[in-house]
Design a protein around this motif. Structure first.
Motif, short mmCIF file in Angstrom:
data_model
loop_
_atom_site.label_atom_id
_atom_site.label_comp_id
_atom_site.label_asym_id
_atom_site.label_seq_id
_atom_site.Cartn_x
_atom_site.Cartn_y
_atom_site.Cartn_z
N SER A 2 -17.31 -0.29 8.13
CA SER A 2 -15.75 -1.49 6.23
C SER A 2 -15.83 -1.30 5.00
CB SER A 2 -15.89 -3.13 6.33
OG SER A 2 -14.95 -3.22 6.07
N TYR A 3 -14.27 -0.79 4.29
CA TYR A 3 -15.04 -0.32 2.89
C TYR A 3 -13.54 -0.76 2.88
CZ TYR A 3 -12.49 3.97 4.58
OH TYR A 3 -11.77 4.53 5.31
N PRO A 4 -13.17 -1.12 1.65
CA PRO A 4 -11.74 -1.61 0.67
C PRO A 4 -10.90 -1.37 0.16
CG PRO A 4 -13.13 -1.24 -0.80
CD PRO A 4 -14.36 -0.56 0.79
N GLY A 5 -10.00 -1.37 1.01
CA GLY A 5 -8.63 -0.61 0.98
C GLY A 5 -7.35 -1.98 -0.07
N GLU A 21 -11.68 -1.10 8.54
CA GLU A 21 -12.46 -0.37 9.59
C GLU A 21 -11.31 0.20 10.95
OE1 GLU A 21 -13.52 -4.42 10.77
OE2 GLU A 21 -13.83 -5.37 8.90
N ASN A 22 -12.57 0.83 11.07
CA ASN A 22 -12.66 1.05 12.60
C ASN A 22 -11.18 2.66 12.58
OD1 ASN A 22 -14.27 0.00 14.19
ND2 ASN A 22 -12.70 -1.07 14.89
N LYS A 29 -7.85 -0.73 12.25
CA LYS A 29 -8.33 -2.22 11.89
C LYS A 29 -8.03 -2.10 10.81
CE LYS A 29 -10.60 -5.65 13.46
NZ LYS A 29 -12.09 -6.18 13.86
N ILE A 30 -7.50 -3.63 9.84
CA ILE A 30 -8.03 -3.93 8.44
C ILE A 30 -7.81 -5.15 8.57
CG2 ILE A 30 -6.34 -4.35 6.93
CD1 ILE A 30 -4.36 -1.28 7.32
N THR A 31 -8.59 -5.85 8.38
CA THR A 31 -9.31 -7.36 8.16
C THR A 31 -8.26 -7.67 6.16
OG1 THR A 31 -10.75 -7.05 8.88
CG2 THR A 31 -10.61 -8.71 8.26
N SER A 65 -6.36 -10.50 11.08
CA SER A 65 -6.83 -9.05 11.12
C SER A 65 -5.66 -8.09 12.08
CB SER A 65 -7.68 -8.17 11.64
OG SER A 65 -8.09 -8.31 13.68
N ILE A 66 -4.92 -7.10 11.54
CA ILE A 66 -4.24 -5.72 12.49
C ILE A 66 -4.48 -4.93 12.26
CG2 ILE A 66 -2.84 -6.95 10.71
CD1 ILE A 66 -1.80 -4.81 8.95
N ARG A 67 -3.69 -4.32 13.59
CA ARG A 67 -4.22 -3.13 13.40
C ARG A 67 -2.99 -2.80 13.60
NH1 ARG A 67 -8.94 -0.74 15.14
NH2 ARG A 67 -7.99 1.44 15.58
N VAL A 68 -2.92 -1.41 12.33
CA VAL A 68 -2.03 -0.20 12.05
C VAL A 68 -2.07 1.96 12.86
CG1 VAL A 68 -1.52 -1.02 9.95
CG2 VAL A 68 -3.26 0.56 9.96
#
Length: 74
Positions: A2-5, A21-22, A29-31, A65-68
């Motif tokens: 995981s890294y920041p965005g 993430e991922n 995937k974004i938390t 979380s969301i999946r984009v």
């Protein structure tokens, strides 16, 4: 991994911090809590300056979380 965005909501709004993430070539995937405040389309910044960013559309929403999917730029 995981890294920041940052989620860019457009002019006049502060970028929303998130964790990316991922990541693959076409999606991620974004938390980010809460997910219901995130629009269906936005730019995802990979740095706070926004030099590297991708246009995204939300594919699914889960608690926290969301999946984009990344939209190809023309």
């Amino acid at each position: 991994m995981s890294y920041p965005g940052w989620i860019d909501l457009g002019e006049g709004f502060k970028p929303v911090p998130c964790h990316i993430e991922n990541v693959s070539q076409g999606d991620a995937k974004i938390t980010v809590p809460p997910t219901d405040t995130i629009p269906d389309e936005f730019y995802l910044r990979f740095s706070l300056t926004g030099v590297t960013r991708r246009r995204c559309v939300v594919k699914s929403r889960l608690p926290g979380s969301i999946r984009v999917q990344f939209i190809k730029q023309k």
